[in-house]
Design a protein around this motif. Structure first.
Motif, PDB file in Angstrom:
ATOM      1  N   ARG A  81      -7.354  25.455  -9.419  1.00 23.05           N
ATOM      2  CA  ARG A  81      -7.487  24.801  -8.127  1.00 23.05           C
ATOM      3  C   ARG A  81      -8.381  23.580  -8.272  1.00 23.05           C
ATOM      4  NH1 ARG A  81      -6.296  27.115  -3.496  1.00 23.05           N
ATOM      5  NH2 ARG A  81      -8.222  26.563  -2.412  1.00 23.05           N
ATOM      6  N   SER A  82      -7.978  22.497  -7.640  1.00 25.70           N
ATOM      7  CA  SER A  82      -8.767  21.266  -7.719  1.00 25.70           C
ATOM      8  C   SER A  82      -8.582  20.443  -6.458  1.00 25.70           C
ATOM      9  CB  SER A  82      -8.342  20.449  -8.940  1.00 25.70           C
ATOM     10  OG  SER A  82      -9.022  19.209  -8.978  1.00 25.70           O
ATOM     11  N   ALA A  83      -9.666  19.796  -6.042  1.00 28.53           N
ATOM     12  CA  ALA A  83      -9.564  18.847  -4.937  1.00 28.53           C
ATOM     13  C   ALA A  83      -8.780  17.628  -5.410  1.00 28.53           C
ATOM     14  CB  ALA A  83     -10.955  18.432  -4.472  1.00 28.53           C
ATOM     15  N   VAL A  84      -8.002  17.058  -4.520  1.00 30.79           N
ATOM     16  CA  VAL A  84      -7.217  15.872  -4.847  1.00 30.79           C
ATOM     17  C   VAL A  84      -8.066  14.639  -4.565  1.00 30.79           C
ATOM     18  CG1 VAL A  84      -5.156  14.551  -4.284  1.00 30.79           C
ATOM     19  CG2 VAL A  84      -5.050  17.035  -4.342  1.00 30.79           C
ATOM     20  N   PRO A  85      -8.181  13.723  -5.519  1.00 29.11           N
ATOM     21  CA  PRO A  85      -8.971  12.504  -5.291  1.00 29.11           C
ATOM     22  C   PRO A  85      -8.481  11.731  -4.074  1.00 29.11           C
ATOM     23  CG  PRO A  85      -8.399  12.713  -7.616  1.00 29.11           C
ATOM     24  CD  PRO A  85      -7.621  13.768  -6.881  1.00 29.11           C
ATOM     25  N   ALA A  86      -9.418  11.129  -3.356  1.00 26.76           N
ATOM     26  CA  ALA A  86      -9.084  10.442  -2.107  1.00 26.76           C
ATOM     27  C   ALA A  86      -8.065   9.329  -2.314  1.00 26.76           C
ATOM     28  CB  ALA A  86     -10.363   9.877  -1.478  1.00 26.76           C
ATOM     29  N   TYR A  87      -8.104   8.650  -3.476  1.00 29.88           N
ATOM     30  CA  TYR A  87      -7.202   7.521  -3.670  1.00 29.88           C
ATOM     31  C   TYR A  87      -5.746   7.951  -3.860  1.00 29.88           C
ATOM     32  CZ  TYR A  87      -8.026   8.583  -8.637  1.00 29.88           C
ATOM     33  OH  TYR A  87      -8.157   9.196  -9.849  1.00 29.88           O
ATOM     34  N   LEU A  88      -5.505   9.271  -3.966  1.00 32.80           N
ATOM     35  CA  LEU A  88      -4.127   9.747  -4.080  1.00 32.80           C
ATOM     36  C   LEU A  88      -3.561  10.199  -2.736  1.00 32.80           C
ATOM     37  CD1 LEU A  88      -4.281  11.743  -7.425  1.00 32.80           C
ATOM     38  CD2 LEU A  88      -3.356   9.470  -7.017  1.00 32.80           C
ATOM     39  N   THR A  89      -4.368  10.061  -1.670  1.00 36.41           N
ATOM     40  CA  THR A  89      -3.905  10.442  -0.338  1.00 36.41           C
ATOM     41  C   THR A  89      -2.616   9.697   0.022  1.00 36.41           C
ATOM     42  OG1 THR A  89      -6.153  10.892   0.431  1.00 36.41           O
ATOM     43  CG2 THR A  89      -4.495  10.431   2.119  1.00 36.41           C
ATOM     44  N   GLY A  90      -1.661  10.447   0.520  1.00 38.34           N
ATOM     45  CA  GLY A  90      -0.401   9.860   0.943  1.00 38.34           C
ATOM     46  C   GLY A  90       0.677   9.871  -0.120  1.00 38.34           C
ATOM     47  N   ARG A  91       0.340  10.243  -1.345  1.00 36.59           N
ATOM     48  CA  ARG A  91       1.333  10.286  -2.416  1.00 36.59           C
ATOM     49  C   ARG A  91       1.928  11.685  -2.528  1.00 36.59           C
ATOM     50  NH1 ARG A  91      -0.452   6.433  -7.318  1.00 36.59           N
ATOM     51  NH2 ARG A  91       1.736   6.849  -7.777  1.00 36.59           N
ATOM     52  N   PRO A  92       3.177  11.803  -2.875  1.00 42.91           N
ATOM     53  CA  PRO A  92       3.820  13.130  -2.987  1.00 42.91           C
ATOM     54  C   PRO A  92       3.132  13.998  -4.024  1.00 42.91           C
ATOM     55  CG  PRO A  92       5.457  11.371  -2.986  1.00 42.91           C
ATOM     56  CD  PRO A  92       4.119  10.706  -3.148  1.00 42.91           C
ATOM     57  N   LEU A  93       2.860  15.255  -3.652  1.00 42.18           N
ATOM     58  CA  LEU A  93       2.250  16.178  -4.606  1.00 42.18           C
ATOM     59  C   LEU A  93       3.170  16.426  -5.800  1.00 42.18           C
ATOM     60  CD1 LEU A  93       0.667  18.778  -2.161  1.00 42.18           C
ATOM     61  CD2 LEU A  93      -0.527  17.075  -3.549  1.00 42.18           C
ATOM     62  N   ALA A  94       4.443  16.220  -5.591  1.00 41.06           N
ATOM     63  CA  ALA A  94       5.412  16.424  -6.675  1.00 41.06           C
ATOM     64  C   ALA A  94       5.166  15.468  -7.840  1.00 41.06           C
ATOM     65  CB  ALA A  94       6.832  16.256  -6.148  1.00 41.06           C
ATOM     66  N   GLU A  95       4.435  14.376  -7.601  1.00 40.00           N
ATOM     67  CA  GLU A  95       4.152  13.434  -8.677  1.00 40.00           C
ATOM     68  C   GLU A  95       3.233  14.030  -9.731  1.00 40.00           C
ATOM     69  OE1 GLU A  95       3.005   9.480  -7.703  1.00 40.00           O
ATOM     70  OE2 GLU A  95       4.394   9.320  -6.015  1.00 40.00           O
ATOM     71  N   PHE A  96       2.548  15.117  -9.366  1.00 44.61           N
ATOM     72  CA  PHE A  96       1.700  15.797 -10.334  1.00 44.61           C
ATOM     73  C   PHE A  96       2.520  16.615 -11.336  1.00 44.61           C
ATOM     74  CE2 PHE A  96      -1.618  15.488  -6.985  1.00 44.61           C
ATOM     75  CZ  PHE A  96      -2.638  14.941  -7.763  1.00 44.61           C
ATOM     76  N   GLU A  97       3.741  16.948 -10.979  1.00 48.09           N
ATOM     77  CA  GLU A  97       4.503  17.916 -11.764  1.00 48.09           C
ATOM     78  C   GLU A  97       5.104  17.296 -13.023  1.00 48.09           C
ATOM     79  OE1 GLU A  97       7.233  20.068  -9.335  1.00 48.09           O
ATOM     80  OE2 GLU A  97       5.642  20.989  -8.137  1.00 48.09           O
ATOM     81  N   VAL A  98       5.028  18.068 -14.099  1.00 50.86           N
ATOM     82  CA  VAL A  98       5.633  17.697 -15.370  1.00 50.86           C
ATOM     83  C   VAL A  98       6.436  18.907 -15.838  1.00 50.86           C
ATOM     84  CG1 VAL A  98       5.241  17.000 -17.757  1.00 50.86           C
ATOM     85  CG2 VAL A  98       3.704  16.178 -15.936  1.00 50.86           C
ATOM     86  N   GLU A  99       7.707  18.712 -16.070  1.00 50.84           N
ATOM     87  CA  GLU A  99       8.592  19.823 -16.428  1.00 50.84           C
ATOM     88  C   GLU A  99       8.039  20.610 -17.607  1.00 50.84           C
ATOM     89  OE1 GLU A  99      11.943  22.151 -15.723  1.00 50.84           O
ATOM     90  OE2 GLU A  99      11.204  20.416 -14.592  1.00 50.84           O
ATOM     91  N   GLY A 100       7.867  21.918 -17.391  1.00 50.35           N
ATOM     92  CA  GLY A 100       7.398  22.794 -18.456  1.00 50.35           C
ATOM     93  C   GLY A 100       5.917  22.726 -18.737  1.00 50.35           C
TER      94      GLY A 100
END
Length: 219
Positions: free
Chosen positions: A150-169
């Motif tokens: 679990r981690s807090a999301v940096p403020a500068y990433l507000t508004g961006r899709p969480l799916a952008e964090f995902e990397v297959e596998g």
């Protein structure tokens, strides 16, 4: 990072090789000169012969200038003495220890020294605590190959899709806590201020996850 490893057994040698491969400055201490054979021929880190609980040996190995010390000798009592000396006498910033008897874990905990058991899992866990201590897992699976973090999301990433964090596998967003309520995110869910996100991440991809959290995606 300069890391001093006391003990060149299965855990110590495997951890030394892994850290050296990542270009860390690794020093190894073991009382048995023959234990050096556990390190590959190309291992460039210094190898110091002597008992790790000897202050003279630790100082010769550079404990005063170390960023971290890992005590993984064959004896729990020795590990405790080494770890405590590093933490209390030399003020080494990061001190970790391996434990063979799970009943001894509480002794280390009382001294504020993280301790881990099991040979296979220990290398993953110690490596993680050394380099990714700000990404502490809530749960690990198998031998530590997959983690929930679990981690807090940096403020500068507000508004961006969480799916952008995902990397297959490697990395998957599995939950987000927002305003005190937990939700399972949709593919279109975007990050909001003060979100806390739960990631399922491969232990080998912690560096990549940290990169996502430390800088803006795509840079």
């Amino acid at each position: 990072m300069r890391v001093l490893i006391a003990g060149c057994g299965r855990i110590g040698s495997a951890l030394a090789v892994r850290l050296a491969h990542e270009n860390h400055d690794v020093h190894v201490v073991d009382r048995d000169p023959a234990a050096r054979r556990r390190l590959p021929p190309g291992f460039a880190g210094p190898y110091h012969v002597g008992n790790g609980f000897s202050r003279g040996v630790l100082e010769q190995a550079g404990v005063r200038h170390s960023d971290a010390l890992v005590a993984v000798t064959c004896g729990d009592n020795s590990n405790l003495v080494i770890a405590r000396t590093a933490k209390e006498t030399y003020r080494v910033p990061i001190v970790l220890a391996g434990v063979h008897d799970p009943r001894h874990v509480s002794l280390y905990a009382g001294l504020g020294i993280p301790a881990v058991c099991d040979v296979t899992w220990s290398v993953h866990r110690i490596h993680q605590l050394l380099l990714h201590r700000d990404l502490t897992p809530d749960i690990s699976f198998g031998n530590g190959e997959t983690l929930l973090i679990r981690s807090a999301v940096p403020a500068y990433l507000t508004g961006r899709p969480l799916a952008e964090f995902e990397v297959e596998g490697e990395i998957r967003v599995v939950e987000v806590t927002r305003g005190g309520r937990s939700v399972l995110p949709l593919h279109t869910t975007t990050a909001a201020p003060d979100d806390v996100v739960t990631f399922a991440v491969a232990a080998t991809s912690l560096r990549r996850l940290r990169g996502f959290l430390d800088k803006e995606l795509g840079t």
